[in-house]
Design an enzyme around this catalytic site. Structure first.
Site, PDB file in Angstrom:
ATOM      1  CG  LEU A 102      -2.069  -0.939   1.294  1.00 31.12           C
ATOM      2  CD1 LEU A 102      -2.690  -0.937   2.690  1.00 31.12           C
ATOM      3  CD2 LEU A 102      -3.119  -0.587   0.245  1.00 31.12           C
ATOM      4  CG  ASP A 103      -0.597   4.994  -1.523  1.00 28.07           C
ATOM      5  OD1 ASP A 103      -0.868   5.583  -0.465  1.00 28.07           O
ATOM      6  OD2 ASP A 103      -1.439   4.802  -2.419  1.00 28.07           O
ATOM      7  CE  LYS A 104       5.258   9.012   4.690  1.00 24.48           C
ATOM      8  NZ  LYS A 104       6.360   9.996   4.509  1.00 24.48           N
ATOM      9  CB  SER A 106      -3.260   3.512   1.177  1.00 25.05           C
ATOM     10  OG  SER A 106      -3.468   4.300   0.026  1.00 25.05           O
TER      11      SER A 106
END
Length: 227
Positions: A102-104, A106
């Site tokens: 997951l991106d930072k 999210s």
């Protein structure tokens, strides 16, 4: 241990996924018994396998964890000064890597394991594992029917990635959508909504394949059974 294809041997060590191991073999970063390895070779416990200067040690203890990632944490094995990392939340000595990053910004479900085969099965497009999200957006003019239709049919997200779409999307009210993806382009959900004039202000992943976040609290983790 019977000899297995080299990329599986490397993945079983927990160093990286099978696909990543294949890439490393192709570019000459892998040696077996002192010789540069090639795809198709096999290895066993009696062989010395070195990847990018590091000797592979097979770890027979397979670890499977689900983590509720908070926003603000990165999902990488690399550490950057001043950044929080999901592996800081898991106090284990074994080297693990994330399945379904997951991106930072999210949050939600991330799987952690040292089983490269499982990583390959859950991330390779040919297996078609779904990922499910709850997404809250902010739009100047929210037109629910138009957004649902376009995301189901496909949206051009640019950057050479072409058309991205959801396998399923439902409007939950209060500017929130439930979205199921069958593909996995980088930051796909954020880019789809951006292309439609909306900003994602919260993204929560609640499922990867058969594994669900359920009532696991944010920042906590637990062992899971993958059988």
């Amino acid at each position: 241990m019977e000899k297995v294809v080299l990329q599986k041997f490397i993945a079983d060590s927990g160093l990286c996924s099978r696909r990543k191991a294949e890439d490393l073999i192709r570019i000459g970063k892998v040696k077996i018994n002192g010789h540069v390895a090639e795809l198709g070779m096999k290895a066993g416990e009696e062989d010395e396998v070195i990847v990018d200067g590091n000797k592979i040690i097979i770890n027979n203890r397979k670890i499977y964890i689900k983590l509720n990632k908070p926003a603000g944490y990165t999902c990488t094995n690399r550490k950057f000064k001043g950044e929080k990392n999901i592996f800081e939340l898991v106090d284990l000595k074994e080297r693990l890597f994330a399945v379904g990053r997951l991106d930072k910004d999210s949050r939600g479900l991330v799987l952690l394991t040292n089983d490269g085969e499982l990583t390959n099965k859950l991330t390779h497009p040919r297996y078609g594992h779904e990922k499910e999200y709850i997404v809250e957006v902010e739009c100047s003019k929210l037109k629910v029917e138009s957004i649902v239709k376009q995301i189901e049919q496909g949206v051009d997200v640019g950057e050479g990635d072409g058309i991205a779409k959801a396998r399923d999307i439902k409007y939950l009210g209060d500017n929130k959508f439930k979205i199921v993806l069958g593909q996995g382009k980088k930051r796909q959900i954020r880019r789809m909504f951006k292309a439609l004039g909306c900003d994602v202000i919260d993204l929560l992943r609640i499922r990867i394949g058969k594994f669900e976040l359920e009532d696991l609290k944010e920042g906590e983790w637990e062992y899971i059974n993958v059988n």
